[in-house]
Design a protein around this motif. Structure first.
Motif, PDB file in Angstrom:
ATOM      1  N   MET A 219      46.356  31.840  64.563  1.00 37.33           N
ATOM      2  CA  MET A 219      45.556  30.624  64.534  1.00 37.33           C
ATOM      3  C   MET A 219      44.102  31.011  64.735  1.00 37.33           C
ATOM      4  O   MET A 219      43.802  32.119  65.167  1.00 37.33           O
ATOM      5  CB  MET A 219      46.011  29.651  65.623  1.00 37.33           C
ATOM      6  CG  MET A 219      47.443  29.155  65.468  1.00 37.33           C
ATOM      7  SD  MET A 219      47.930  27.959  66.758  1.00 37.33           S
ATOM      8  CE  MET A 219      48.105  29.051  68.174  1.00 37.33           C
ATOM      9  N   GLY A 220      43.195  30.103  64.454  1.00 38.77           N
ATOM     10  CA  GLY A 220      41.793  30.401  64.683  1.00 38.77           C
ATOM     11  C   GLY A 220      40.871  29.461  63.930  1.00 38.77           C
ATOM     12  O   GLY A 220      41.308  28.633  63.132  1.00 38.77           O
ATOM     13  N   SER A 221      39.577  29.592  64.211  1.00 43.99           N
ATOM     14  CA  SER A 221      38.571  28.763  63.542  1.00 43.99           C
ATOM     15  C   SER A 221      37.784  29.610  62.555  1.00 43.99           C
ATOM     16  O   SER A 221      37.500  30.783  62.805  1.00 43.99           O
ATOM     17  CB  SER A 221      37.622  28.128  64.573  1.00 43.99           C
ATOM     18  OG  SER A 221      36.921  29.121  65.281  1.00 43.99           O
ATOM     19  N   VAL A 222      37.437  28.999  61.442  1.00 44.32           N
ATOM     20  CA  VAL A 222      36.691  29.665  60.378  1.00 44.32           C
ATOM     21  C   VAL A 222      35.440  28.849  60.095  1.00 44.32           C
ATOM     22  O   VAL A 222      35.528  27.662  59.795  1.00 44.32           O
ATOM     23  CB  VAL A 222      37.523  29.778  59.084  1.00 44.32           C
ATOM     24  CG1 VAL A 222      36.752  30.572  58.031  1.00 44.32           C
ATOM     25  CG2 VAL A 222      38.869  30.420  59.360  1.00 44.32           C
ATOM     26  N   ARG A 223      34.293  29.479  60.204  1.00 48.31           N
ATOM     27  CA  ARG A 223      33.033  28.805  59.901  1.00 48.31           C
ATOM     28  C   ARG A 223      32.571  29.264  58.532  1.00 48.31           C
ATOM     29  O   ARG A 223      32.476  30.465  58.266  1.00 48.31           O
ATOM     30  CB  ARG A 223      31.983  29.113  60.963  1.00 48.31           C
ATOM     31  CG  ARG A 223      30.733  28.244  60.887  1.00 48.31           C
ATOM     32  CD  ARG A 223      29.858  28.505  62.103  1.00 48.31           C
ATOM     33  NE  ARG A 223      28.607  27.785  62.057  1.00 48.31           N
ATOM     34  CZ  ARG A 223      28.430  26.531  62.451  1.00 48.31           C
ATOM     35  NH1 ARG A 223      29.464  25.844  62.918  1.00 48.31           N
ATOM     36  NH2 ARG A 223      27.246  25.956  62.385  1.00 48.31           N
ATOM     37  N   VAL A 224      32.294  28.320  57.656  1.00 50.27           N
ATOM     38  CA  VAL A 224      31.941  28.647  56.277  1.00 50.27           C
ATOM     39  C   VAL A 224      30.604  28.027  55.899  1.00 50.27           C
ATOM     40  O   VAL A 224      30.222  26.967  56.410  1.00 50.27           O
ATOM     41  CB  VAL A 224      33.022  28.179  55.284  1.00 50.27           C
ATOM     42  CG1 VAL A 224      34.316  28.938  55.483  1.00 50.27           C
ATOM     43  CG2 VAL A 224      33.254  26.682  55.394  1.00 50.27           C
ATOM     44  N   LYS A 225      29.916  28.698  55.005  1.00 53.97           N
ATOM     45  CA  LYS A 225      28.684  28.174  54.406  1.00 53.97           C
ATOM     46  C   LYS A 225      28.981  27.912  52.936  1.00 53.97           C
ATOM     47  O   LYS A 225      29.183  28.844  52.161  1.00 53.97           O
ATOM     48  CB  LYS A 225      27.547  29.178  54.561  1.00 53.97           C
ATOM     49  CG  LYS A 225      26.232  28.696  53.964  1.00 53.97           C
ATOM     50  CD  LYS A 225      25.112  29.713  54.183  1.00 53.97           C
ATOM     51  CE  LYS A 225      25.321  30.968  53.390  1.00 53.97           C
ATOM     52  NZ  LYS A 225      24.211  31.933  53.504  1.00 53.97           N
ATOM     53  N   VAL A 226      29.035  26.648  52.571  1.00 50.99           N
ATOM     54  CA  VAL A 226      29.354  26.254  51.203  1.00 50.99           C
ATOM     55  C   VAL A 226      28.066  25.854  50.480  1.00 50.99           C
ATOM     56  O   VAL A 226      27.348  24.961  50.943  1.00 50.99           O
ATOM     57  CB  VAL A 226      30.351  25.084  51.170  1.00 50.99           C
ATOM     58  CG1 VAL A 226      30.708  24.722  49.735  1.00 50.99           C
ATOM     59  CG2 VAL A 226      31.606  25.413  51.972  1.00 50.99           C
ATOM     60  N   GLY A 241      31.564  32.836  60.093  1.00 52.65           N
ATOM     61  CA  GLY A 241      32.180  32.934  61.409  1.00 52.65           C
ATOM     62  C   GLY A 241      33.669  33.139  61.224  1.00 52.65           C
ATOM     63  O   GLY A 241      34.403  32.216  60.897  1.00 52.65           O
ATOM     64  N   SER A 242      34.130  34.361  61.423  1.00 53.30           N
ATOM     65  CA  SER A 242      35.510  34.707  61.102  1.00 53.30           C
ATOM     66  C   SER A 242      36.494  34.230  62.167  1.00 53.30           C
ATOM     67  O   SER A 242      36.168  34.145  63.355  1.00 53.30           O
ATOM     68  CB  SER A 242      35.638  36.233  60.946  1.00 53.30           C
ATOM     69  OG  SER A 242      36.987  36.611  60.763  1.00 53.30           O
ATOM     70  N   SER A 243      37.715  33.955  61.722  1.00 54.19           N
ATOM     71  CA  SER A 243      38.818  33.633  62.623  1.00 54.19           C
ATOM     72  C   SER A 243      39.445  34.895  63.196  1.00 54.19           C
ATOM     73  O   SER A 243      40.361  34.816  64.006  1.00 54.19           O
ATOM     74  CB  SER A 243      39.899  32.846  61.869  1.00 54.19           C
ATOM     75  OG  SER A 243      40.473  33.674  60.855  1.00 54.19           O
ATOM     76  N   GLN A 244      38.968  36.050  62.731  1.00 58.20           N
ATOM     77  CA  GLN A 244      39.539  37.352  63.058  1.00 58.20           C
ATOM     78  C   GLN A 244      40.892  37.563  62.396  1.00 58.20           C
ATOM     79  O   GLN A 244      41.653  38.447  62.784  1.00 58.20           O
ATOM     80  CB  GLN A 244      39.651  37.554  64.585  1.00 58.20           C
ATOM     81  CG  GLN A 244      38.346  37.334  65.328  1.00 58.20           C
ATOM     82  CD  GLN A 244      37.210  38.193  64.794  1.00 58.20           C
ATOM     83  OE1 GLN A 244      37.368  39.385  64.582  1.00 58.20           O
ATOM     84  NE2 GLN A 244      36.051  37.575  64.563  1.00 58.20           N
ATOM     85  N   THR A 280      33.122  24.025  60.033  1.00 57.96           N
ATOM     86  CA  THR A 280      34.075  24.782  60.825  1.00 57.96           C
ATOM     87  C   THR A 280      35.467  24.213  60.587  1.00 57.96           C
ATOM     88  O   THR A 280      35.690  23.003  60.747  1.00 57.96           O
ATOM     89  CB  THR A 280      33.748  24.695  62.331  1.00 57.96           C
ATOM     90  OG1 THR A 280      32.479  25.306  62.557  1.00 57.96           O
ATOM     91  CG2 THR A 280      34.804  25.431  63.159  1.00 57.96           C
ATOM     92  N   VAL A 281      36.388  25.052  60.164  1.00 53.28           N
ATOM     93  CA  VAL A 281      37.780  24.657  59.920  1.00 53.28           C
ATOM     94  C   VAL A 281      38.651  25.351  60.957  1.00 53.28           C
ATOM     95  O   VAL A 281      38.509  26.557  61.176  1.00 53.28           O
ATOM     96  CB  VAL A 281      38.237  25.067  58.506  1.00 53.28           C
ATOM     97  CG1 VAL A 281      39.703  24.736  58.304  1.00 53.28           C
ATOM     98  CG2 VAL A 281      37.384  24.352  57.454  1.00 53.28           C
ATOM     99  N   ILE A 282      39.521  24.610  61.586  1.00 50.80           N
ATOM    100  CA  ILE A 282      40.391  25.167  62.634  1.00 50.80           C
ATOM    101  C   ILE A 282      41.832  25.162  62.136  1.00 50.80           C
ATOM    102  O   ILE A 282      42.370  24.107  61.786  1.00 50.80           O
ATOM    103  CB  ILE A 282      40.278  24.373  63.937  1.00 50.80           C
ATOM    104  CG1 ILE A 282      38.824  24.416  64.434  1.00 50.80           C
ATOM    105  CG2 ILE A 282      41.210  24.944  64.999  1.00 50.80           C
ATOM    106  CD1 ILE A 282      38.565  23.505  65.607  1.00 50.80           C
ATOM    107  N   TRP A 283      42.437  26.336  62.090  1.00 50.26           N
ATOM    108  CA  TRP A 283      43.842  26.477  61.715  1.00 50.26           C
ATOM    109  C   TRP A 283      44.668  26.575  62.990  1.00 50.26           C
ATOM    110  O   TRP A 283      44.488  27.492  63.790  1.00 50.26           O
ATOM    111  CB  TRP A 283      44.042  27.760  60.914  1.00 50.26           C
ATOM    112  CG  TRP A 283      43.349  27.815  59.591  1.00 50.26           C
ATOM    113  CD1 TRP A 283      42.042  28.124  59.363  1.00 50.26           C
ATOM    114  CD2 TRP A 283      43.932  27.585  58.299  1.00 50.26           C
ATOM    115  NE1 TRP A 283      41.767  28.100  58.005  1.00 50.26           N
ATOM    116  CE2 TRP A 283      42.916  27.767  57.341  1.00 50.26           C
ATOM    117  CE3 TRP A 283      45.219  27.252  57.881  1.00 50.26           C
ATOM    118  CZ2 TRP A 283      43.143  27.638  55.972  1.00 50.26           C
ATOM    119  CZ3 TRP A 283      45.439  27.107  56.515  1.00 50.26           C
ATOM    120  CH2 TRP A 283      44.406  27.299  55.580  1.00 50.26           C
ATOM    121  N   MET A 284      45.575  25.625  63.183  1.00 50.03           N
ATOM    122  CA  MET A 284      46.422  25.644  64.373  1.00 50.03           C
ATOM    123  C   MET A 284      47.830  25.229  64.027  1.00 50.03           C
ATOM    124  O   MET A 284      48.063  24.401  63.141  1.00 50.03           O
ATOM    125  CB  MET A 284      45.855  24.720  65.471  1.00 50.03           C
ATOM    126  CG  MET A 284      44.512  25.160  66.008  1.00 50.03           C
ATOM    127  SD  MET A 284      44.103  24.424  67.608  1.00 50.03           S
ATOM    128  CE  MET A 284      45.166  25.378  68.687  1.00 50.03           C
TER     129      MET A 284
END
Length: 286
Positions: A219-226, A241-244, A280-284
């Motif tokens: 799981m984690g958060s991903v920050r993207v520039k679109v 901003g990587s989720s690793q 910011t997209v959060i995958w959980m």
């Protein structure tokens, strides 16, 4: 609405008006916390942060406001001492000067490094709070903010000299935007930022969760520039901003590039123009 599809719960900066509001019986502290430091603005990778200290060395507490170039959203971060180590997310409520509350969402996790000192730590908890739209264009009268975060506590912070400090934050974002290839004049001519046509979670489904991430429970958060073109189509998607987890990162941009559609940005002459949408997209998983 906060979207849940199967075992997947997706949260994005553009869906920050959650379906389940924080209970109105929750109350923030009557006496706002006073700063123990001074406002400081700095560019941190993909955004600018306006930060002040509200705690002590023995009991640290920091409040930050974030701003990305040409951004329409609002975000803030509370960094506090905590022994909790479980990631958590949910609904939040933000109140400026005791006025009408703004519904938002939050994501909380323990930091490995204190961003103010660079020292390793296992006791600082970062609570990111966001709302879909900026609650103020010119915060000339903002003097305090209340934050209600379900499961993470409620606080009220005094904001002395905030309007002047916020101007420095906006200047930082303007300079960051020029480094991203958008001139200062181009940014200042923007009258309306680009907005996703539908809530961000509607572009994602359970089938988008990478199989490898599902197997490992990643799981984690991903920050993207679109980069959004004048027609409202995503021209590019960059991980800032990587989720690793490389699979979660790749899936985020893949879905956005394939499915996301925008109401394009408009300049002061009413023309549609290119713009940036930082999300910011959060995958959980449940």
């Amino acid at each position: 609405a906060l979207g849940t599809v199967g075992g997947l719960r997706m949260i994005g900066r553009v869906i920050l008006c959650a379906a389940v509001a924080v209970s109105s019986t929750a109350s923030v502290q009557n006496s706002p916390k006073q700063p123990t430091g001074k406002w400081a603005v700095r560019a941190v990778g993909n955004q600018c942060l306006l930060t002040n200290a509200y705690g002590t060395a023995a009991d640290p507490l920091f409040l930050s406001f974030g701003k990305a170039p040409m951004s329409s959203g609002f975000e803030m971060v509370v960094l506090r001492s905590s022994k909790e180590d479980d990631p958590r997310h949910g609904n939040a409520r933000i109140t400026f000067n005791g006025m009408q509350p703004i519904d938002g969402i939050y994501s909380a996790l323990v930091l490995a490094v204190n961003p103010s000192t660079g020292l390793k730590t296992k006791t600082l908890r970062r609570i990111w709070i966001g709302a879909a739209d900026d609650p103020f264009e010119a915060p000339t009268n903002v003097s305090q903010v209340g934050v209600e975060v379900r499961g993470e506590g409620n606080n009220e912070f005094a904001l002395p000299e905030f309007p002047r400090a916020f101007q420095q934050l906006e200047q930082c974002a303007l300079e960051l935007g020029t480094r991203w290839g958008y001139s200062a004049e181009e940014q200042k001519r923007l009258a309306k930022p680009a907005h996703a046509v539908q809530p961000l979670q509607s572009y994602f489904s359970a089938k988008d969760y990478p199989a490898s991430a599902l197997r490992t429970g990643a799981m984690g958060s991903v920050r993207v520039k679109v980069a959004v073109d004048p027609a409202g189509l995503p021209a590019s998607c960059e991980i800032v901003g990587s989720s690793q987890n490389k699979d979660l990162d790749a899936a985020t941009c893949r879905v956005i590039m394939k499915h996301a559609r925008y109401d394009p940005a408009v300049d002061i002459e009413g023309k549609t123009v290119r713009a940036i949408d930082v999300q910011t997209v959060i995958w959980m998983l449940r």
